[in-house]
Design a protein around this motif. Structure first.
Motif, PDB file in Angstrom:
ATOM      1  N   ILE A 221       1.274  -1.080  -0.117  1.00  0.00           N
ATOM      2  CA  ILE A 221       0.314  -0.041   0.358  1.00  0.00           C
ATOM      3  C   ILE A 221       0.696   0.823  -0.503  1.00  0.00           C
ATOM      4  O   ILE A 221       0.578   2.526  -0.872  1.00  0.00           O
ATOM      5  CB  ILE A 221      -1.087   0.238   1.107  1.00  0.00           C
ATOM      6  N   ALA A 222       1.794   0.384   1.046  1.00  0.00           N
ATOM      7  CA  ALA A 222       2.778   2.580   1.289  1.00  0.00           C
ATOM      8  C   ALA A 222       3.569   2.516  -0.448  1.00  0.00           C
ATOM      9  O   ALA A 222       4.131   3.724  -0.686  1.00  0.00           O
ATOM     10  CB  ALA A 222       3.902   2.035   1.931  1.00  0.00           C
ATOM     11  N   LEU A 223       4.173   1.196  -1.141  1.00  0.00           N
ATOM     12  CA  LEU A 223       4.714   1.719  -2.662  1.00  0.00           C
ATOM     13  C   LEU A 223       3.610   2.309  -3.462  1.00  0.00           C
ATOM     14  O   LEU A 223       4.327   2.651  -4.066  1.00  0.00           O
ATOM     15  CB  LEU A 223       5.040   0.235  -2.885  1.00  0.00           C
ATOM     16  N   ALA A 224       2.538   1.999  -3.554  1.00  0.00           N
ATOM     17  CA  ALA A 224       1.325   2.244  -4.498  1.00  0.00           C
ATOM     18  C   ALA A 224       1.464   3.287  -4.466  1.00  0.00           C
ATOM     19  O   ALA A 224       0.574   3.899  -5.311  1.00  0.00           O
ATOM     20  CB  ALA A 224       0.092   1.172  -4.398  1.00  0.00           C
ATOM     21  N   THR A 225       1.567   4.006  -3.512  1.00  0.00           N
ATOM     22  CA  THR A 225       0.416   5.478  -3.680  1.00  0.00           C
ATOM     23  C   THR A 225       2.296   6.251  -4.110  1.00  0.00           C
ATOM     24  O   THR A 225       2.010   6.823  -4.338  1.00  0.00           O
ATOM     25  CB  THR A 225       0.545   6.117  -1.887  1.00  0.00           C
ATOM     26  N   THR A 226       3.153   5.986  -4.388  1.00  0.00           N
ATOM     27  CA  THR A 226       4.010   6.243  -4.668  1.00  0.00           C
ATOM     28  C   THR A 226       4.210   6.201  -6.159  1.00  0.00           C
ATOM     29  O   THR A 226       4.982   6.797  -6.707  1.00  0.00           O
ATOM     30  CB  THR A 226       5.483   5.507  -4.161  1.00  0.00           C
ATOM     31  N   LEU A 227       3.653   4.933  -6.873  1.00  0.00           N
ATOM     32  CA  LEU A 227       3.672   4.450  -7.851  1.00  0.00           C
ATOM     33  C   LEU A 227       2.342   4.991  -8.710  1.00  0.00           C
ATOM     34  O   LEU A 227       2.720   5.033 -10.094  1.00  0.00           O
ATOM     35  CB  LEU A 227       4.030   2.618  -8.381  1.00  0.00           C
ATOM     36  N   LEU A 228       1.252   5.247  -7.915  1.00  0.00           N
ATOM     37  CA  LEU A 228       0.430   4.410  -9.362  1.00  0.00           C
ATOM     38  C   LEU A 228      -0.364   6.647  -9.444  1.00  0.00           C
ATOM     39  O   LEU A 228       0.829   7.610  -8.716  1.00  0.00           O
ATOM     40  CB  LEU A 228      -0.783   4.805  -7.899  1.00  0.00           C
ATOM     41  N   THR A 229      -0.540   6.359 -10.820  1.00  0.00           N
ATOM     42  CA  THR A 229      -0.745   7.756 -11.168  1.00  0.00           C
ATOM     43  C   THR A 229      -2.662   8.167 -10.659  1.00  0.00           C
ATOM     44  O   THR A 229      -2.897   7.426 -10.441  1.00  0.00           O
ATOM     45  CB  THR A 229      -1.464   7.403 -12.560  1.00  0.00           C
ATOM     46  N   PRO A 230      -2.790   9.588 -10.341  1.00  0.00           N
ATOM     47  CA  PRO A 230      -3.452  10.061  -9.925  1.00  0.00           C
ATOM     48  C   PRO A 230      -5.158   9.344 -10.521  1.00  0.00           C
ATOM     49  O   PRO A 230      -4.934   8.796 -11.374  1.00  0.00           O
ATOM     50  CB  PRO A 230      -3.698  11.463 -10.257  1.00  0.00           C
ATOM     51  N   GLU A 231      -5.646   8.713  -9.472  1.00  0.00           N
ATOM     52  CA  GLU A 231      -7.034   7.859  -9.896  1.00  0.00           C
ATOM     53  C   GLU A 231      -6.222   6.641 -10.506  1.00  0.00           C
ATOM     54  O   GLU A 231      -7.607   5.625 -10.914  1.00  0.00           O
ATOM     55  CB  GLU A 231      -7.642   8.079 -10.714  1.00  0.00           C
ATOM     56  N   GLY A 232      -5.341   5.973 -10.049  1.00  0.00           N
ATOM     57  CA  GLY A 232      -4.664   4.272 -10.358  1.00  0.00           C
ATOM     58  C   GLY A 232      -5.425   3.897  -9.661  1.00  0.00           C
ATOM     59  O   GLY A 232      -5.580   3.797  -7.607  1.00  0.00           O
ATOM     60  N   TRP A 233      -5.333   2.622  -9.957  1.00  0.00           N
ATOM     61  CA  TRP A 233      -5.352   1.862  -8.988  1.00  0.00           C
ATOM     62  C   TRP A 233      -4.743   0.698  -8.507  1.00  0.00           C
ATOM     63  O   TRP A 233      -3.979   0.459  -8.361  1.00  0.00           O
ATOM     64  CB  TRP A 233      -7.223   0.712 -10.034  1.00  0.00           C
ATOM     65  N   LEU A 234      -5.185   0.306  -6.895  1.00  0.00           N
ATOM     66  CA  LEU A 234      -5.099  -0.736  -5.742  1.00  0.00           C
ATOM     67  C   LEU A 234      -5.691  -1.868  -5.896  1.00  0.00           C
ATOM     68  O   LEU A 234      -6.542  -1.516  -5.700  1.00  0.00           O
ATOM     69  CB  LEU A 234      -3.960  -0.211  -4.810  1.00  0.00           C
ATOM     70  N   VAL A 235      -5.376  -3.633  -5.931  1.00  0.00           N
ATOM     71  CA  VAL A 235      -6.123  -4.155  -5.597  1.00  0.00           C
ATOM     72  C   VAL A 235      -5.798  -5.214  -5.568  1.00  0.00           C
ATOM     73  O   VAL A 235      -4.336  -5.537  -5.603  1.00  0.00           O
ATOM     74  CB  VAL A 235      -6.860  -4.976  -7.253  1.00  0.00           C
ATOM     75  N   ILE A 236      -5.621  -5.200  -4.056  1.00  0.00           N
ATOM     76  CA  ILE A 236      -5.115  -6.684  -3.300  1.00  0.00           C
ATOM     77  C   ILE A 236      -5.785  -8.028  -2.244  1.00  0.00           C
ATOM     78  O   ILE A 236      -6.964  -7.435  -1.621  1.00  0.00           O
ATOM     79  CB  ILE A 236      -4.414  -6.315  -2.076  1.00  0.00           C
ATOM     80  N   GLU A 237      -5.530  -8.722  -2.743  1.00  0.00           N
ATOM     81  CA  GLU A 237      -5.679  -9.943  -2.399  1.00  0.00           C
ATOM     82  C   GLU A 237      -5.692 -10.289  -0.652  1.00  0.00           C
ATOM     83  O   GLU A 237      -4.191  -9.858  -0.226  1.00  0.00           O
ATOM     84  CB  GLU A 237      -5.916 -11.302  -3.178  1.00  0.00           C
ATOM     85  N   HIS A 238      -6.540 -10.859   0.113  1.00  0.00           N
ATOM     86  CA  HIS A 238      -6.084 -10.920   2.051  1.00  0.00           C
ATOM     87  C   HIS A 238      -6.998 -11.806   1.796  1.00  0.00           C
ATOM     88  O   HIS A 238      -8.350 -12.306   1.905  1.00  0.00           O
ATOM     89  CB  HIS A 238      -6.078  -9.893   2.760  1.00  0.00           C
ATOM     90  N   GLY A 239      -7.529 -12.299   3.342  1.00  0.00           N
ATOM     91  CA  GLY A 239      -8.293 -13.840   4.159  1.00  0.00           C
ATOM     92  C   GLY A 239     -10.114 -12.328   4.930  1.00  0.00           C
ATOM     93  O   GLY A 239      -9.216 -11.504   4.029  1.00  0.00           O
TER      94      GLY A 239
END
Ligand SMILES: C[S@@+](CC[C@H](N)C(=O)[O-])C[C@H]1O[C@@H](n2cnc3c(N)ncnc32)[C@H](O)[C@@H]1O
Length: 286
Positions: A221-239
């Motif tokens: 999540i921390a990395l994503a905030t530096t790599l995503l474009t504005p309005e870019g999507w993050l999708v993570i699987e979990h329990g």
């Protein structure tokens, strides 16, 4: 044993391809490949191999590692000891992708890619996207590269990158360039007892992630905030029982439109298929 026209043509083409690839004894290799994949001439050997495989399975070696292949979202992937066997759970990401309106040319990262299952399946569905699969373990990267080479014959293409997602500088080239990050990270809490297939016969770095199972998820999540474009999507699987905590983490990092998707159809006896989705706010540029 008489072979049909299709088999004969496939074998003739294979001989030409093996020679062109510089394989030093193409006839010997072709005999073995035909015996293994088209017709078992030696029935006694086949029976012996069957018994050996059953013995391995009784020792709780994962089925995928014994047979060496797994079908994921219709993709024939190679797997083996040392790499995570992709699960149908992760197809929840692909169902979401079918509805997401990603522009042609969007840069996609599959973090914690293992054999490359998720990234390759995305590339098959959306050949117009630019997908990079990121994995840090040598054995897993080996399988990732084998799958990339295999699936080139199906016209499915992704890039492979060997990197530890905790090492942020390795991702400098992707800063604010990525329209979608997907991840099926290890997410089992350290003390959890699992079936031997997962607990003993998978690398622990592919399964466990800290006391609450969310160490890698926090990094992603921390990395994503530096790599995503504005309005870019993050999708993570979990329990399933981690859903609330993961949504909170997304929100703490200023991700918007955060929701958890549970897909009972893709769930199996190993657990429920769950992922959380969010998008970077326009205003946040870490
Ligand atoms: C649960 S497996 C998922 C593999 C693949 N995404 C799939 O669904 O089949 C998690 C993967 O994350 C990789 N991994 C664990 N820690 C990592 C790190 N710090 N950086 C990169 N990859 C990591 C493991 O080696 C493993 O292949």
């Amino acid at each position: 044993m008489s072979l049909g026209k299709q088999e004969q043509e496939a074998i003739a083409l294979a001989r030409v391809q093996l020679e062109a690839a510089g394989v030093w004894d193409p006839d010997n290799d072709l005999d073995s490949l035909v015996d293994r994949f088209i017709v078992r001439a030696d029935k006694q050997r086949a029976l012996d191999e069957f018994r050996l495989a059953v013995s391995e399975r009784c020792n709780r070696i994962p089925l995928g590692h014994i047979v060496g292949t797994v079908a994921f979202d219709d993709l024939p992937l190679v797997v083996g000891s040392g790499v995570f066997i992709p699960r149908p759970h992760s197809t929840v990401i692909h169902k979401w992708l079918d509805d997401a309106r990603l522009a042609t040319g969007t840069c996609v990262l599959d973090l914690c890619a293992g054999s490359g299952a998720i990234g390759l399946a995305i590339a098959r569905r959306r050949p117009d996207l630019r997908v990079t699969c990121v994995e840090f373990e040598d054995v897993a990267v080996h399988y990732l590269k084998r799958n990339i080479a295999r699936l080139a014959t199906h016209d499915v293409h992704v890039n492979a990158m060997q990197a530890d997602i905790r090492e942020t500088p390795a991702f400098a080239g992707f800063k604010h360039q990525v329209g979608l990050i997907v991840a099926n990270p290890p997410y089992v809490p350290r003390q959890t007892q699992l079936q031997p297939e997962w607990g003993s016969h998978h690398p622990s770095a592919a399964v466990y992630s800290g006391a609450d199972g969310l160490d890698l998820t926090r990094h992603i999540i921390a990395l994503a905030t530096t790599l995503l474009t504005p309005e870019g999507w993050l999708v993570i699987e979990h329990g399933e029982d981690q859903a609330f905590a993961v949504r909170e983490l997304f929100q703490q990092h200023h991700l918007l439109d955060v929701s958890t998707v549970i897909d009972r159809e893709s769930s199996d006896t190993t657990g429920t298929s769950v992922m959380t989705v969010g998008r970077l706010s326009n205003a946040v540029q870490a």
